[in-house]
Design an enzyme around this catalytic site. Structure first.
Site, PDB file in Angstrom:
ATOM      1  N   ASP A   1       0.852  -1.194   0.000  1.00 60.70           N
ATOM      2  CA  ASP A   1       0.000   0.000   0.000  1.00 60.70           C
ATOM      3  C   ASP A   1       0.887   1.244   0.000  1.00 60.70           C
ATOM      4  OD1 ASP A   1      -2.298   1.540   0.236  1.00 60.70           O
ATOM      5  OD2 ASP A   1      -2.304   1.437   2.423  1.00 60.70           O
TER       6      ASP A   1
ATOM      7  N   GLU B   1       2.326   4.876  -4.141  1.00 59.86           N
ATOM      8  CA  GLU B   1       2.218   5.781  -5.307  1.00 59.86           C
ATOM      9  C   GLU B   1       3.543   6.471  -5.606  1.00 59.86           C
ATOM     10  OE1 GLU B   1      -0.042   5.540  -2.822  1.00 59.86           O
ATOM     11  OE2 GLU B   1      -1.363   4.350  -4.098  1.00 59.86           O
TER      12      GLU B   1
ATOM     13  N   ASP C   1      -9.133   3.852  -1.572  1.00 61.69           N
ATOM     14  CA  ASP C   1     -10.029   4.285  -0.492  1.00 61.69           C
ATOM     15  C   ASP C   1     -11.332   4.871  -1.016  1.00 61.69           C
ATOM     16  OD1 ASP C   1      -7.988   3.472   1.112  1.00 61.69           O
ATOM     17  OD2 ASP C   1      -7.198   5.479   1.469  1.00 61.69           O
TER      18      ASP C   1
HETATM   19  C1  GLC Z   1      -4.568   3.289   3.052  1.00 60.15           C
HETATM   20  C2  GLC Z   1      -5.130   2.091   2.318  1.00 60.15           C
HETATM   21  C3  GLC Z   1      -6.136   1.389   3.181  1.00 60.15           C
HETATM   22  C4  GLC Z   1      -5.500   1.004   4.503  1.00 60.15           C
HETATM   23  C5  GLC Z   1      -4.920   2.223   5.202  1.00 60.15           C
HETATM   24  C6  GLC Z   1      -4.138   1.876   6.453  1.00 60.15           C
HETATM   25  O1  GLC Z   1      -5.546   4.258   3.209  1.00 60.15           O
HETATM   26  O2  GLC Z   1      -5.670   2.462   1.085  1.00 60.15           O
HETATM   27  O3  GLC Z   1      -6.632   0.266   2.512  1.00 60.15           O
HETATM   28  O4  GLC Z   1      -6.425   0.394   5.326  1.00 60.15           O
HETATM   29  O5  GLC Z   1      -4.040   2.921   4.325  1.00 60.15           O
HETATM   30  O6  GLC Z   1      -3.076   1.040   6.191  1.00 60.15           O
END
Ligand code: GLC
Length: 818
Positions: free
Chosen positions: A429, A432, A505
């Protein structure tokens, strides 16, 4: 996302210094660029040919035209005749395509390169390039010469290509864009961005897939603009008769991909960029996630509720809170004192554990990952050699440069501990890459870029892809013969070779349910078939109805996972009360029944490059009205769905493609090629099965491979005419399929008014555990008098529900029912 919007112990030492010094880049880069002279190609003076490559020059600038195959031709522009290194992260390494024949002729005003299916014309004046079918129909043509502007700040060029757009042309593709399926009339940019709670039409989002499909006059072609810099696409938005794409750097380099069917374009795009590896079977089961399940007792409780309530589930996720102070590759021992024991207990109960890993590594001299990265100089550095530092969950972080193969190799080894602990999958995650306060890295950050070097302008859009590539490669080595499971938020074209993706998200609203339906169809035809949304919506609170309708769509999402933000109420299938729980259970069970069908769709994607979700436009592009349809789509080859996306909806209009279709729940047969008004009670959704198909079915299990089956159920749907269906089966977990240890069953179904014939042909070397098929026939228009299998007369049997079936040996060759 803004860190203030997230829950948890967020680092408080975020420095004011991390301000908006590069914000112009985030917002409006092109408009901020000082006006510089536009330079256009002039007139072709000469050309040289080397094998399948032609280089045309006007004395100063050159273009290269390379014939990759009869259907794929690449064009590159070099403003000063110096082409950049021919390197791409998107194109797969072992590219195995060649033209069968091509020729060039020169006329008074053009050069014409011709393959067995495409004519590529390069007009001498202005080097205008066009691609035509052999019958002369122009599919894609330059409206003005390719051009460029010098970039005074960074060197290199802004490069532009402008194509003519006929009034009827529709556009598809571009990955995760949150807009209507047909992109016409809109402008987009690609710059991977952390976009918490993004809106309809918000752009850019998390992924960069600079590939689009144009459909004009019933024929399709594709363009893949393989450029990793910030790129732009304008589909007849600024000028109604022009489509342009341009970039802030790198080379104007694009592949023209011939159709004329959209399906052919998508397959050929996959030929260039690769397909998804076969996921382990468990990865296509139902997954339960949350930010975050902790401590251990909470994880165990959620898991045990699934089993107690008999709701199938294969995976449970640990979001950032399992780590020690958000340090990747560590455990918070207060919450998880004995992770190995917990994971093995969960595994004994059929749950795989998937954990989050982010790229930000905490700057902490007592942390081995930071020290190893620091000692080996694995972290990204600024233009003047300072380390790139930014704030993410752990506080002050440095970031590995995944564009360096050594760094990828190292990163891959860091998973050893987690794999030894029993972790089955990894979720990458914030890649980007996301940095609190400033969005992402500043432009001057340097990257190794496989030795070709580049600033962050060049590496930004592939950073996440290279991260998950290194995760995938690392897991593959560590797990030996077991297939890895990875999921990533950021992506560039070709990421499908290493990972599944989710759409980031989203919000718990009906609008977002619709956005998800658009995004997954779009991702699927853009090469990323293994995709899903956060079912139920990440932020905000769904009510039982929205959650349940989203779960129904989830069954037909290639990746099926419920996920929600930390500050939301419970989101397990039982959280909304017994009425909704019962419907969610019914639909999750449906996912498990369909597993062999879904697995086959994954195989068809892997081997034959077919997208898993198929918009109506892809199924029937010759009907202009279909280019605007976007709610119904095929899921694999034989099932069509139209998720319910409005509250209180009692019925909806669904278009069914040509052929006959069976409503899944009661087997009513409907005529295709037209719209139908379909009832949408809460515990059903519009699901249709194509007449003439074979849908394999597993019994409901609480997790994949919970039980051995001794007979495989095949549901055969009668259809007038001749049809082909496939069923794919393998071990489900190893790479043995690469050595042909699988079975692919081809069924030819011939339906007549008074007979039905099923012919089976099997390829592959796998020995299934089951011996026979239990065949159920749906929709026979006649009474059965005679059943014959490979020369033997058989009897039909009746099951406990009073339905007729036939039991046959799994090797049968020919079955006739009359
Ligand atoms: C980001 C991700 C989400 C995750 C969060 C905490 O917002 O997109 O899926 O739960 O980070 O790690």
């Amino acid at each position: 996302m803004a860190e203030s919007q997230k829950k948890g112990e967020i680092a408080t030492d975020i420095l004011e210094e991390e301000t908006l010094d590069n914000i112009h880049h985030v917002n409006n880069p092109v408009l901020d660029v000082p006006a510089v002279e536009k330079k256009y190609l002039n007139k072709v003076l000469s050309y040289v040919k080397q094998g399948n490559v032609f280089v045309f020059t006007d004395g100063k600038a050159s273009i290269e035209v390379k014939v990759f195959s009869d259907e794929i031709i690449r064009v590159r522009l070099a403003p000063r005749s110096l082409f950049l290194d021919d390197f791409s992260y998107a194109i797969k390494k072992d590219l195995d395509i060649h033209p069968t024949s091509f020729s060039i002729v020169e006329t008074a005003d053009a050069f014409i390169i011709k393959t067995s299916v495409v004519v590529c014309r390069i007009q001498k004046e202005g080097f205008l390039v066009s691609f035509e079918k052999l019958d002369g129909k122009v599919m894609n043509a330059d409206q003005q010469p390719m051009h460029w502007e010098e970039n005074p700040d960074f060197g290199g060029y802004y490069v532009y290509c402008t194509k003519h757009t006929p009034p009827d042309e529709a556009f598809f593709g571009l990955g995760d864009k949150s807009t209507h399926l047909n992109l016409r009339g809109r402008r987009f940019q690609n710059w991977n961005s952390d976009t918490y709670g993004f809106g309809f039409n918000q752009d850019p989002l998390y992924k960069t897939i600079p590939f689009y499909i144009g459909v004009t006059g019933g024929d399709a072609y594709g363009v893949f603009f393989d450029n990793t810099f910030r790129t732009y696409f304008d589909f007849a938005a600024e000028q109604p008769d022009q489509t342009s794409y341009w970039s802030e750097g790198g080379e104007l380099q694009y592949y023209y991909i011939h159709g004329p069917q959209m399906m052919d374009v998508v397959k050929r795009y996959h030929e260039l960029t690769g397909t998804h590896y076969m996921p382990p079977l468990w990865a296509i089961g139902y997954h339960q996630c949350r930010w975050s399940y902790y401590p251990e007792a909470n994880v165990r409780e959620v898991a045990s509720q699934f089993r107690k309530r008999q709701i199938p589930c294969d995976a449970i996720y640990l979001d950032i809170d399992y780590m020690d102070g958000y340090r990747c590759f560590t455990w918070n021992k207060r919450y998880f004192p004995d992770p190995r024991k917990m994971i093995s207990d969960l595994a004994a109960d059929g749950f795989r554990t998937v954990v989050m890993i982010d790229p930000g590594i905490k700057v902490d001299e007592d942390y081995w990952v930071f020290n190893e990265g620091k000692e080996n100089k694995y972290f990204c550095r600024r233009g003047d050699d300072y380390y790139m530092e930014g704030y993410v969950w752990p506080g002050r972080c440095q970031f590995p440069d995944y564009t360096n193969p050594k760094v990828r190799e190292w990163w891959g080894t860091l998973y050893r501990g987690l794999v030894e602990d029993g972790v089955a999958g990894v979720w990458n995650d914030m890649n980007e890459p996301a940095v609190f306060g400033r969005g992402t890295f500043p432009d001057d950050v340097r990257h190794y870029f496989e030795g070709l070097r580049g600033s962050h302008r060049k590496a930004h859009n592939i950073y996440g892809m290279q991260m998950v590539r290194s995760t995938y490669d690392g897991l593959k080595k560590l797990q030996k013969n077991r297939r890895p499971f990875t999921i990533t938020r950021a992506a560039y074209a070709g990421v499908q070779r290493y990972s599944s993706v989710w759409t980031g998200d989203n919000i718990a609203t009906w609008e977002h349910l619709k956005i998800g339906i658009l995004q997954l169809q779009r991702l699927s035809i853009s090469g990323l078939s293994f995709c899903g949304t956060d079912i139920g919506g990440f932020t905000g609170e769904p009510d039982g109805e929205l959650y349940t309708r989203w779960m129904q769509f989830g069954v037909f999402s290639p990746f099926m996972r419920v996920h929600s933000a930390g500050d939301t109420r419970d989101r397990e299938p039982w959280s909304f009360g017994p009425e909704w729980e019962a419907i969610c259970k019914k639909f999750i069970e449906l996912r498990y029944k369909l597993l062999p069908y879904i697995y086959t769709a994954f195989w068809r994607q892997h081997k034959y490059r077919e997208p898993i979700l198929r918009p109506i436009s892809l199924l029937e592009q010759h009907k202009p009205e279909n280019l605007m349809r976007e709610e119904e789509f095929a899921f694999g080859h034989n099932i069509l769905v139209s998720p319910v996306i409005q509250p209180g909806q009692q019925s909806k209009i669904v278009y069914l493609p040509e052929g006959n279709w069976y409503y899944y729940f009661d087997h009513t047969m409907l005529e295709g090629g037209q719209e139908h008004n379909v009832k949408t009670p809460l515990d059903e959704m519009p699901i249709f099965v194509r007449g003439g198909s074979v849908i394999p079915e597993f019994p409901v299990m609480q997790y994949t491979m919970e039980k051995n089956i001794d007979t495989l159920k095949l549901n055969v749907f009668w259809g007038q005419g001749r049809y082909e269906s496939h069923v794919y089966i393998d071990h489900g977990e190893t790479f043995a399929y690469e050595q042909s240890v699988y079975n692919e069953k081809y069924f030819i179904i011939e339906g007549e008014q008074n007979s039905l014939t099923i012919v089976q042909h099997i390829e592959g070397l796998y020995h299934e555990r089951f011996d026979s098929y239990k065949i159920y026939i749906v929709g026979l228009p006649f009474d059965v008098h005679h059943v014959e299998v490979d020369g033997d007369i058989l009897e039909t049997l009746v099951d406990e529900e009073g339905k007729y079936y036939i039991t046959v040996e799994k090797e049968f060759r020919r079955l006739t029912i009359s």
